[in-house]
Design an enzyme around this catalytic site. Structure first.
Site, PDB file in Angstrom:
ATOM      1  N   TYR A  59      -8.570 -45.730  -7.962  1.00 51.31           N
ATOM      2  CA  TYR A  59      -7.943 -44.494  -7.475  1.00 51.31           C
ATOM      3  C   TYR A  59      -7.706 -43.445  -8.570  1.00 51.31           C
ATOM      4  O   TYR A  59      -7.539 -42.265  -8.272  1.00 51.31           O
ATOM      5  CB  TYR A  59      -6.585 -44.782  -6.831  1.00 51.31           C
ATOM      6  CG  TYR A  59      -6.606 -45.599  -5.564  1.00 51.31           C
ATOM      7  CD1 TYR A  59      -7.748 -45.733  -4.780  1.00 51.31           C
ATOM      8  CD2 TYR A  59      -5.433 -46.236  -5.125  1.00 51.31           C
ATOM      9  CE1 TYR A  59      -7.729 -46.495  -3.622  1.00 51.31           C
ATOM     10  CE2 TYR A  59      -5.412 -46.978  -3.962  1.00 51.31           C
ATOM     11  CZ  TYR A  59      -6.557 -47.115  -3.223  1.00 51.31           C
ATOM     12  OH  TYR A  59      -6.525 -47.853  -2.066  1.00 51.31           O
TER      13      TYR A  59
HETATM   14  N1  LIG Z   1      -9.114 -50.484   1.453  1.00 50.66           N
HETATM   15  C1  LIG Z   1      -7.961 -50.206   0.906  1.00 50.66           C
HETATM   16  O1  LIG Z   1      -7.502 -50.951   0.079  1.00 50.66           O
HETATM   17  C2  LIG Z   1      -7.207 -48.974   1.292  1.00 50.66           C
HETATM   18  C3  LIG Z   1      -7.813 -48.015   2.102  1.00 50.66           C
HETATM   19  C4  LIG Z   1      -7.059 -46.894   2.462  1.00 50.66           C
HETATM   20  C5  LIG Z   1      -5.762 -46.745   2.021  1.00 50.66           C
HETATM   21  N2  LIG Z   1      -5.198 -47.683   1.224  1.00 50.66           N
HETATM   22  C6  LIG Z   1      -3.805 -47.540   0.735  1.00 50.66           C
HETATM   23  O2  LIG Z   1      -3.018 -47.049   1.796  1.00 50.66           O
HETATM   24  C7  LIG Z   1      -2.375 -45.832   1.393  1.00 50.66           C
HETATM   25  C8  LIG Z   1      -2.140 -44.936   2.581  1.00 50.66           C
HETATM   26  O3  LIG Z   1      -3.373 -44.577   3.130  1.00 50.66           O
HETATM   27  P1  LIG Z   1      -3.476 -43.353   4.089  1.00 50.66           P
HETATM   28  O4  LIG Z   1      -4.735 -43.494   4.856  1.00 50.66           O
HETATM   29  O5  LIG Z   1      -2.200 -43.176   4.828  1.00 50.66           O
HETATM   30  O6  LIG Z   1      -3.560 -42.187   2.992  1.00 50.66           O
HETATM   31  P2  LIG Z   1      -4.312 -40.779   2.994  1.00 50.66           P
HETATM   32  O7  LIG Z   1      -5.785 -40.938   3.183  1.00 50.66           O
HETATM   33  O8  LIG Z   1      -3.860 -40.096   1.769  1.00 50.66           O
HETATM   34  O9  LIG Z   1      -3.811 -40.077   4.320  1.00 50.66           O
HETATM   35  C9  LIG Z   1      -2.654 -39.444   4.471  1.00 50.66           C
HETATM   36  C10 LIG Z   1      -2.982 -38.007   4.858  1.00 50.66           C
HETATM   37  O10 LIG Z   1      -1.921 -37.530   5.643  1.00 50.66           O
HETATM   38  C11 LIG Z   1      -1.398 -36.337   5.079  1.00 50.66           C
HETATM   39  N3  LIG Z   1       0.038 -36.363   5.309  1.00 50.66           N
HETATM   40  C12 LIG Z   1       0.921 -37.320   4.916  1.00 50.66           C
HETATM   41  N4  LIG Z   1       2.152 -37.012   5.336  1.00 50.66           N
HETATM   42  C13 LIG Z   1       2.055 -35.841   6.017  1.00 50.66           C
HETATM   43  C14 LIG Z   1       3.004 -35.017   6.683  1.00 50.66           C
HETATM   44  N5  LIG Z   1       4.302 -35.339   6.759  1.00 50.66           N
HETATM   45  N6  LIG Z   1       2.549 -33.885   7.272  1.00 50.66           N
HETATM   46  C15 LIG Z   1       1.238 -33.549   7.224  1.00 50.66           C
HETATM   47  N7  LIG Z   1       0.301 -34.295   6.602  1.00 50.66           N
HETATM   48  C16 LIG Z   1       0.705 -35.433   5.994  1.00 50.66           C
HETATM   49  C17 LIG Z   1      -1.762 -36.359   3.622  1.00 50.66           C
HETATM   50  O11 LIG Z   1      -1.906 -35.045   3.143  1.00 50.66           O
HETATM   51  P3  LIG Z   1      -0.835 -34.418   2.092  1.00 50.66           P
HETATM   52  O12 LIG Z   1      -1.258 -34.915   0.754  1.00 50.66           O
HETATM   53  O13 LIG Z   1      -1.013 -32.946   2.285  1.00 50.66           O
HETATM   54  O14 LIG Z   1       0.523 -34.892   2.498  1.00 50.66           O
HETATM   55  C18 LIG Z   1      -3.113 -37.099   3.647  1.00 50.66           C
HETATM   56  O15 LIG Z   1      -4.158 -36.209   3.848  1.00 50.66           O
HETATM   57  C19 LIG Z   1      -3.315 -45.281   0.325  1.00 50.66           C
HETATM   58  O16 LIG Z   1      -2.662 -44.358  -0.485  1.00 50.66           O
HETATM   59  C20 LIG Z   1      -3.697 -46.540  -0.400  1.00 50.66           C
HETATM   60  O17 LIG Z   1      -2.635 -46.909  -1.254  1.00 50.66           O
HETATM   61  C21 LIG Z   1      -5.891 -48.802   0.859  1.00 50.66           C
END
Ligand SMILES: NC(=O)c1ccc[n+]([C@@H]2O[C@H](COP(=O)([O-])OP(=O)(O)OC[C@H]3O[C@@H](n4cnc5c(N)ncnc54)[C@H](OP(=O)(O)O)[C@@H]3O)[C@@H](O)[C@H]2O)c1
Length: 314
Positions: A59
């Site tokens: 990351y």
């Molecule tokens: N295979 C794996 O191991 C794997 C795969 C995926 C994820 N993960 C883990 O899981 C975590 C979470 O994944 P994710 O899919 O949730 O992360 P993500 O891809 O960063 O998705 C979250 C999205 O939602 C937006 N967001 C969050 N809060 C918001 C709000 N209150 N209002 C509007 N937009 C909002 C964020 O944009 P903003 O930045 O603008 O808030 C971002 O674009 C990752 O960070 C990682 O640690 C692991």
């Protein structure tokens, strides 16, 4: 104090929200917001009582996390990070696995991680991982470099959990990381029954992915899935149902609906929230601690996605 959960049979007491250092946002570095902003997001999470942060060597956020930690803070935290198991298209050698782990420890400025995952394992690689990577992780656990061993799926392409369905039959993995959200409930039957029964800890990913940040985006995403991927048209009925819920004043935003949905799913464990915005993070921390979504909404909403395993929200 923020609500907590225990991760399976580990002794890890995690806050219900964990800060995700990866995903699309990578603490904002995915949108070129820089390391100083990433550190501010980490600090805001810690100052609000979040005790669990996830990252990965892939990351590029381990360093910002390490730099954000204050003296004496490490021992109160659950740090989870991940091994990229391939190097130039082949499995890493034992020496390369060790070098990966040492690099993560150095960047995180710690001498152990709480959970060390094998990252984004493809189902076809699972047996190789068990034979060649797992023994090295077990050795590093004996050496005290990691406390618990985990494995994560690549949910955007493995939407029906082929890798983790294999993994949870074995007894090697203390914690797994799976996709579960408003658009894909399949982990409930395919994984959670077993992880709950066996005491395997769960970190929930994709609670809010790109398609779930606003109703307009969701509508476009679902329409594309129906038109281009042959997903059942009934999923489109989700939009008026969600709009009705928001109009009723029982939820203020789609992201709130999405986090509350995951937070109250018994098998979903700790819900990881990815963001590069302090403001979004604070909102998500507040939202995730709100009560379950109304029953009458869930009774009408969930059948729309029953049996549909193709969606991730990516
Ligand atoms: N295979 C794996 O191991 C794997 C795969 C995926 C994820 N993960 C883990 O899981 C975590 C979470 O994944 P994710 O899919 O949730 O992360 P993500 O891809 O960063 O998705 C979250 C999205 O939602 C937006 N967001 C969050 N809060 C918001 C709000 N209150 N209002 C509007 N937009 C909002 C964020 O944009 P903003 O930045 O603008 O808030 C971002 O674009 C990752 O960070 C990682 O640690 C692991």
């Amino acid at each position: 104090m923020m609500q907590q959960k225990i991760l399976g049979k580990t002794d890890l007491h995690t806050t219900v929200l964990g800060l995700g250092g990866g995903g699309f946002s990578r603490l904002g570095t995915g949108q070129n917001k820089g390391d100083a902003n990433a550190q501010q997001v980490v600090r805001a999470a810690l100052d609000a009582g979040v005790n669990h942060i996830d990252s990965a060597e892939a990351y590029g956020t381990e360093e910002a996390i390490g730099n954000a930690l204050r003296d004496g803070e490490r021992s109160r935290l659950i740090l989870s990070t991940k091994l990229s198991y391939q190097s130039v298209g082949r499995l890493k050698t034992p020496a390369e696995v060790r070098a990966s782990m040492e690099g993560s420890l150095r960047r995180l400025q710690t001498d152990y991680v709480d959970i060390y995952h094998v990252h984004g394992v493809k189902a076809g690689d699972y047996t190789l991982i068990v034979e060649h990577i797992l023994p090295i992780l077990q050795r590093m656990r004996e050496e005290g470099k990691l406390r618990f061993i985990g494995i994560t799926e690549s949910f955007s392409t493995d939407t029906d959990h082929q890798t983790l369905r294999l993994a949870i039959q074995d007894d090697y993995w203390d914690v797994v990381m799976a996709g579960f959200n408003l658009l894909n409930l399949s982990a409930r039957d395919m994984l959670f029954q077993t992880t709950l029964a066996k005491g395997i800890g769960m970190q929930c990913i994709f609670a809010v992915r790109q398609a779930l940040v606003s109703l307009d985006r969701l509508q476009g995403y679902l329409q594309r899935q129906v038109d281009g991927q042959g997903v059942d048209r009934r999923v489109l009925q989700a939009i008026p149902l969600l709009r009705e819920l928001l109009d009723s004043g029982q939820c203020d935003s789609l992201t709130e609906v999405a986090y509350r949905f995951c937070a109250h799913e018994p098998g979903a464990g700790c819900v990881l929230s990815g963001t590069g915005s302090v403001e979004h993070l604070r909102q998500n921390i507040a939202d995730i601690q709100k009560p379950p979504l109304p029953d009458d909404f869930l009774k009408r909403y969930e059948p729309l996605f029953a049996g549909i395993t193709a969606l991730s929200g990516q």
